[in-house]
Design an enzyme around this catalytic site. Structure first.
Site, PDB file in Angstrom:
ATOM      1  N   THR A 189       0.804  -1.212   0.000  1.00  0.00           N
ATOM      2  CA  THR A 189      -0.129   0.037  -0.094  1.00  0.00           C
ATOM      3  C   THR A 189       0.752   1.320   0.159  1.00  0.00           C
ATOM      4  O   THR A 189       1.670   1.117   0.751  1.00  0.00           O
ATOM      5  CB  THR A 189      -0.759  -0.049   1.278  1.00  0.00           C
ATOM      6  OG1 THR A 189      -1.679  -1.102   1.314  1.00  0.00           O
ATOM      7  CG2 THR A 189      -1.692   1.299   1.426  1.00  0.00           C
ATOM      8  N   ARG A 217     -13.059  -9.256  -0.182  1.00  0.00           N
ATOM      9  CA  ARG A 217     -12.163  -8.898   1.123  1.00  0.00           C
ATOM     10  C   ARG A 217     -11.658  -7.461   1.038  1.00  0.00           C
ATOM     11  O   ARG A 217     -11.452  -6.966  -0.012  1.00  0.00           O
ATOM     12  CB  ARG A 217     -11.054  -9.953   1.328  1.00  0.00           C
ATOM     13  CG  ARG A 217     -10.000  -9.387   2.539  1.00  0.00           C
ATOM     14  CD  ARG A 217      -8.713  -8.675   2.020  1.00  0.00           C
ATOM     15  NE  ARG A 217      -8.014  -8.357   3.407  1.00  0.00           N
ATOM     16  CZ  ARG A 217      -6.972  -7.507   3.104  1.00  0.00           C
ATOM     17  NH1 ARG A 217      -6.832  -6.685   2.251  1.00  0.00           N
ATOM     18  NH2 ARG A 217      -6.017  -7.552   4.120  1.00  0.00           N
ATOM     19  N   VAL A 218     -11.861  -6.940   2.138  1.00  0.00           N
ATOM     20  CA  VAL A 218     -11.384  -5.561   2.239  1.00  0.00           C
ATOM     21  C   VAL A 218     -10.526  -5.434   3.405  1.00  0.00           C
ATOM     22  O   VAL A 218     -10.649  -5.927   4.658  1.00  0.00           O
ATOM     23  CB  VAL A 218     -12.643  -4.620   2.703  1.00  0.00           C
ATOM     24  CG1 VAL A 218     -12.308  -3.042   3.069  1.00  0.00           C
ATOM     25  CG2 VAL A 218     -13.616  -4.403   1.318  1.00  0.00           C
TER      26      VAL A 218
END
Ligand code: ASP
Length: 329
Positions: A189, A217-218
């Site tokens: 990220t 999915r988060v």
């Protein structure tokens, strides 16, 4: 007058009559920390892709004077980077072969927006900002988020995997082993936190999430308080790594609240990583997670569970890539 105030504060602190949290930054100043070492403006971003993102953010801030524009445009560089396998539509897909994206943006005033599980949008960070500015909501998910992008006139991209991501996915399909583990060498990220010369803060966070995750999915990145938190009264923090572990401790909120209670950004990141380790002891050797933080004074900090995490720091003198300290060696 200053001396008298100092004396009163010191006396109240020594008698325990002042709540440490409310006086923390002032106390730091009295101890000579922060003010001397801080930088304004300042941008801190996760990983080495943060260098290019920071540079763009710096230029945007000089051009527009907006810290929010700066953190949005900064991470858009990573979202558009064809070589990024962990941010944006060229990232790794989920276990069904579909790329789904998460992003969030927050201003130090408390305004925030996010999107999660969204497909075919090249700049989810811009979509997150549009959620913040053009809707009464904070978060839009999946097809709803995509439809909102269309209604805002944002382009919808073709859904084809980047050749490198496809190669990795086909390799993964051979075993289909579902191990939700972040490779500690991975560049993940991008999270960015920024401070302007007037003490205004903002942050952004965007990712394609865990490679080969379950469809739907988060992670932590679009969840305000987990992947990102910003408060003009205190500072800002963002996270990278195994999202599930970060969500469990409300990681970025925790870092900011620790700073509110008097910790420096470095101390706050270390304490948050330690909390995360305590809550995820079972398979901690396989879990990487890290935080970066800045405070209002322009100090920064970073800490990770394992070695391998680095972060980029841009101020008026340099744009440096720094290896983060970690709990385990
Ligand atoms: N935090 C992200 C997630 O769990 C992953 C990452 O940082 O790469 O989705």
């Amino acid at each position: 007058m200053t001396t008298r105030r100092k004396f009163i504060k010191q006396s109240l602190l020594s008698t325990g009559l002042l709540i440490p949290g409310s006086t923390a930054l002032a106390e730091n100043k009295l101890r000579g920390r922060g003010v001397k070492t801080g930088n304004k403006p300042l941008f801190v971003s996760t990983w080495d892709h943060g260098l290019a993102a920071n540079e763009k953010a710096w230029t945007m801030l000089s051009e527009t004077g907006s810290i929010l524009d700066a953190v949005e445009e900064g991470v858009k560089v990573t979202e558009a980077d064809l070589s990024s396998r962990t941010v944006g539509i060229y990232g790794y897909p989920d276990r069904e072969g579909i790329v789904t994206l998460d992003a969030s943006i927050m201003s130090g005033t408390g305004d925030c927006g996010s999107v999660c599980f969204v497909r075919q949008v090249k700049h989810p960070i811009t979509l997150a900002r549009k959620v913040m500015e053009n809707t009464p909501h904070v978060m839009l998910a999946g097809e709803g988020a995509r439809q909102f992008a269309i209604s805002e006139g944002m382009p919808i991209e073709e859904e084809t995997l980047h050749p490198e991501s496809e190669k990795e996915y086909l390799k993964w399909l051979e075993e289909q082993e579902y191990r939700p583990i972040i490779n500690i060498e991975n560049h993940d990220t991008i999270g960015m936190v920024g401070l302007d010369a007037n003490g205004n803060l903002a942050g952004s966070c965007t990712t394609s999430g865990l490679a080969f995750k379950m469809h739907g999915r988060v992670g932590d990145s679009p969840i305000i308080g987990a992947g990102l938190y910003v408060d003009n009264e205190v500072g800002a923090a963002t996270a990278t790594g195994m999202g599930e572990t970060i969500i469990k401790v409300c990681g970025s909120f925790l870092v900011v609240e620790l700073m509110r209670q008097g910790r420096s950004p470095q101390e706050a990141c270390e304490e948050a990583v330690n909390r995360l380790i305590r809550k995820n002891q079972e398979n901690i050797e396989d879990i990487q997670a890290g935080f970066i933080a800045i405070n209002k004074e322009g100090e920064h900090g970073a800490y990770a569970v394992h070695p391998g995490f680095n972060f980029s720091v841009r101020h008026d003198k340099a744009n440096d890539l720094i290896d983060s300290k970690s709990e385990f060696q």
